[in-house]
Design a protein around this motif. Sequence first.
Motif, mmCIF file in Angstrom:
data_model
loop_
_atom_site.group_PDB
_atom_site.id
_atom_site.type_symbol
_atom_site.label_atom_id
_atom_site.label_comp_id
_atom_site.label_asym_id
_atom_site.label_seq_id
_atom_site.Cartn_x
_atom_site.Cartn_y
_atom_site.Cartn_z
ATOM 1 N N THR B 78 0.836 -1.213 0.000
ATOM 2 C CA THR B 78 0.000 0.000 0.000
ATOM 3 C C THR B 78 0.869 1.261 0.000
ATOM 4 O O THR B 78 0.489 2.271 -0.585
ATOM 5 C CB THR B 78 -0.977 0.032 1.197
ATOM 6 O OG1 THR B 78 -0.239 -0.167 2.391
ATOM 7 C CG2 THR B 78 -2.060 -1.012 1.076
ATOM 8 N N VAL B 92 -6.656 7.924 -8.101
ATOM 9 C CA VAL B 92 -7.254 7.391 -6.864
ATOM 10 C C VAL B 92 -8.203 6.249 -7.205
ATOM 11 O O VAL B 92 -8.197 5.192 -6.548
ATOM 12 C CB VAL B 92 -8.015 8.512 -6.095
ATOM 13 C CG1 VAL B 92 -8.802 7.936 -4.919
ATOM 14 C CG2 VAL B 92 -7.038 9.570 -5.609
ATOM 15 N N VAL B 96 -7.687 2.470 -5.526
ATOM 16 C CA VAL B 96 -8.556 1.925 -4.466
ATOM 17 C C VAL B 96 -8.730 0.404 -4.572
ATOM 18 O O VAL B 96 -8.534 -0.313 -3.575
ATOM 19 C CB VAL B 96 -9.917 2.673 -4.429
ATOM 20 C CG1 VAL B 96 -10.905 1.976 -3.513
ATOM 21 C CG2 VAL B 96 -9.695 4.104 -3.962
ATOM 22 N N GLU B 149 -18.065 1.035 -3.833
ATOM 23 C CA GLU B 149 -17.111 2.094 -4.187
ATOM 24 C C GLU B 149 -17.130 2.364 -5.695
ATOM 25 O O GLU B 149 -17.116 3.520 -6.119
ATOM 26 C CB GLU B 149 -15.698 1.682 -3.721
ATOM 27 C CG GLU B 149 -14.556 2.545 -4.194
ATOM 28 C CD GLU B 149 -14.633 3.994 -3.715
ATOM 29 O OE1 GLU B 149 -15.382 4.273 -2.763
ATOM 30 O OE2 GLU B 149 -13.945 4.840 -4.326
ATOM 31 N N LEU B 155 -16.257 5.830 -0.641
ATOM 32 C CA LEU B 155 -15.031 5.828 0.183
ATOM 33 C C LEU B 155 -14.061 6.914 -0.283
ATOM 34 O O LEU B 155 -13.528 7.687 0.524
ATOM 35 C CB LEU B 155 -14.344 4.465 0.132
ATOM 36 C CG LEU B 155 -15.061 3.291 0.801
ATOM 37 C CD1 LEU B 155 -14.300 1.994 0.557
ATOM 38 C CD2 LEU B 155 -15.203 3.514 2.297
ATOM 39 N N SER B 156 -13.860 6.972 -1.635
ATOM 40 C CA SER B 156 -12.881 7.947 -2.139
ATOM 41 C C SER B 156 -13.387 9.381 -1.966
ATOM 42 O O SER B 156 -12.591 10.288 -1.710
ATOM 43 C CB SER B 156 -12.505 7.650 -3.593
ATOM 44 O OG SER B 156 -13.645 7.370 -4.338
ATOM 45 N N THR B 297 -3.004 0.210 8.227
ATOM 46 C CA THR B 297 -3.219 1.345 7.319
ATOM 47 C C THR B 297 -2.355 2.549 7.696
ATOM 48 O O THR B 297 -2.226 3.483 6.914
ATOM 49 C CB THR B 297 -4.709 1.766 7.301
ATOM 50 O OG1 THR B 297 -5.057 2.282 8.592
ATOM 51 C CG2 THR B 297 -5.622 0.614 6.969
ATOM 52 N N THR B 314 -5.278 10.755 0.151
ATOM 53 C CA THR B 314 -6.654 10.272 -0.071
ATOM 54 C C THR B 314 -6.674 8.742 -0.118
ATOM 55 O O THR B 314 -7.518 8.103 0.511
ATOM 56 C CB THR B 314 -7.213 10.854 -1.396
ATOM 57 O OG1 THR B 314 -7.154 12.270 -1.316
ATOM 58 C CG2 THR B 314 -8.646 10.410 -1.626
ATOM 59 N N VAL B 315 -5.719 8.165 -0.850
ATOM 60 C CA VAL B 315 -5.675 6.696 -0.958
ATOM 61 C C VAL B 315 -5.368 6.064 0.403
ATOM 62 O O VAL B 315 -5.981 5.053 0.790
ATOM 63 C CB VAL B 315 -4.642 6.258 -2.026
ATOM 64 C CG1 VAL B 315 -4.407 4.762 -1.985
ATOM 65 C CG2 VAL B 315 -5.132 6.668 -3.395
ATOM 66 N N VAL B 318 -8.511 6.186 2.248
ATOM 67 C CA VAL B 318 -9.453 5.165 1.732
ATOM 68 C C VAL B 318 -9.134 3.809 2.356
ATOM 69 O O VAL B 318 -10.039 3.072 2.765
ATOM 70 C CB VAL B 318 -9.390 5.063 0.184
ATOM 71 C CG1 VAL B 318 -10.092 3.806 -0.309
ATOM 72 C CG2 VAL B 318 -10.012 6.282 -0.465
ATOM 73 N N HIS B 319 -7.845 3.501 2.444
ATOM 74 C CA HIS B 319 -7.425 2.218 3.040
ATOM 75 C C HIS B 319 -7.965 2.110 4.469
ATOM 76 O O HIS B 319 -8.509 1.076 4.863
ATOM 77 C CB HIS B 319 -5.886 2.149 3.021
ATOM 78 C CG HIS B 319 -5.341 0.803 3.342
ATOM 79 N ND1 HIS B 319 -4.060 0.616 3.808
ATOM 80 C CD2 HIS B 319 -5.894 -0.428 3.286
ATOM 81 C CE1 HIS B 319 -3.854 -0.666 4.006
ATOM 82 N NE2 HIS B 319 -4.944 -1.329 3.699
ATOM 83 N N PHE B 322 -11.840 1.902 4.392
ATOM 84 C CA PHE B 322 -12.273 0.584 3.923
ATOM 85 C C PHE B 322 -12.248 -0.428 5.074
ATOM 86 O O PHE B 322 -13.207 -1.184 5.276
ATOM 87 C CB PHE B 322 -11.362 0.125 2.772
ATOM 88 C CG PHE B 322 -11.464 -1.338 2.464
ATOM 89 C CD1 PHE B 322 -12.617 -1.870 1.902
ATOM 90 C CD2 PHE B 322 -10.406 -2.190 2.739
ATOM 91 C CE1 PHE B 322 -12.709 -3.231 1.629
ATOM 92 C CE2 PHE B 322 -10.490 -3.536 2.481
ATOM 93 C CZ PHE B 322 -11.648 -4.063 1.916
#
Lengths: 223, 378
Positions: B78, B92, B96, B149, B155-156, B297, B314-315, B318-319, B322
């Motif tokens: 990640t 992004v 995801v 998603e 989520l994003s 994360t 942002t990613v 998101v992790h 999620f």
Amino acid sequence: MVMSFFKKSESGLDTIAHRTISMLADARHSFDLASAAVLSGANPESVAQDIRTTDEHINQAEQTLRGELVTHVAVHGTTEIGSVLSYTLLIKKIERIGDQAKNILDLAEEGVSLVDEEDISELNEIRRIISSMFAEAADLMAETTTEQAREFYDRATELRHSIENKIRDYMHSEEPGYHAVPRAVLYRYWKRIVSNLAGVVTGVAEPLQKQGYIDDGETDLDD
Amino acid sequence: MALITDRAKWDTPTILRASFVFGLIYTFLVGVSSLESGIKVMGADTQESLFASVSNPIAGLFIGILGTVLVQSSSASTSIIVGLVGTGALGVGDAVPMVMGANIGTTVTNTLVALAHMRQSEEFKRAFAAATVHDFFNLMSVCILLPVEISTGVLSTLAEKISGKLVGSAGSEWKSPIKKWVKEPVSWLKDLGDAIGAKGNILGTFLVIVGLVIILLSLAYITKNMRQLVADRIEASLNKVLGTGAGMVAMVLGLLITISVQSSSITTSIMIPLAAAGVVTLRNIYPVTLGANVGTTITALLAALAASRPEALTVGIVHTLFNVGGIALLYPIPGVRDIPIRAAENLARIAVERRYIAIAYVVIAFIVIPLLGVAVLR
């Protein structure tokens, strides 16, 4: 509870060591009470509950410690595997002492009371020696050298031999059964307790491979 | 040997080890920055062709699984994804599914640990169930949250709002203070590349490879040293928490252990011998595993600090969302919560009767299906 993660902890094996020593103290408590029921005229009913509760406590401690030893290996890897295996043997020996104290209580519950017998001083002296050996074993578990362990082991061996001789004498005794049998049985349990105490101390000092045996395997301490 | 006093042995002083870990975190951030610089040095055409295959979200998911199985660490995979998003070459939306795939891929490690118990039927059954409960939970989370998603972008969108508040809106350049600190070593790497005559794509590839090596090595050493630093705390907490039950406390413990060692694989793998020996039950292990999912994360969030675009953060968010979302959806309702447990127990029962199924499961689920998926969908 989870806040314990942020507190500085002592090494897992140190915690286990302290709890093993506390298990030994419980075993001594059971031994003293059970022996008193046979030798001091204490009412077996008054001590039975305490002994059985203490034995349950010892058994529970053994199970908990086994789990904690597995956790130790899972977290730390196999670097201390020798110590971990030694502990599994040690705590088993202490658990056995708890059982043997219960066996002595069984004698008292069967009506054996030696309080008014002519050999009571001798019996009480042996009981005192064994009881003090518990305290010594606990001290040696916390801090010992091979020499101290050897010295303890030599005294335990001497006591064991003397108890064995008594058992042999009672086996061939012409005294009536009600006199010889309770003594032979009591001495037998004491012998096993002394062997296990010697095993606990040598378990701390000896290499894992030799634990439970001495004199190059000639003597089996597990008895 | 005395039980207490004789075991005191020489070990690296804590302060030294802690300083080393800080150095490693810095090195890790240099690695992320080097990766980002490498991609940026490459031309736009090269960037486009590199990431064309992940435009299909299912292919992205499979790439996430494969990449994580390969490096045996979702923290590493990640972080790499975050680094790539930081270049702007990977969007992004494409990242995801890869991050979700990383969540599935990371479960292979404890499953492999469980295979080591194969000789003893009962041990193996407990160990395999403890390992695969993680697989089933993560698979269920992906099955629910990936379609959601893809269709709604919930989520994003939420992550973008959070990162927007923290570091600025998407498309802008984020002046990360960390980025400034790692700039110098990355420029040394560029100079080194120049000195050996690398230019354009070759220089980019050099920086990407060096960045990847730095990320993987530094993470491995962070994990190793942090494990040494907190091992006694982990042991004491596990004994306290798992001995008295499970639930949210165990989940928080899983989270803390994973944040400390920067690896969910370590946390979940520690649980396997405990399960095998019957020291803890599957139900007690389950929440620890979920806590580990969230804890892992933190590494991607850390990596985002070295990136120059808000999308990287942002990613990372998101992790986190999620994994938190997966728990929020699947854990509170007892009937739903038990599905991964029952699935893991059933699979373990089958695997004990036919051991080859356990091996086939690992090979098919973590290698064959993702490989076929990538081959077909790219």
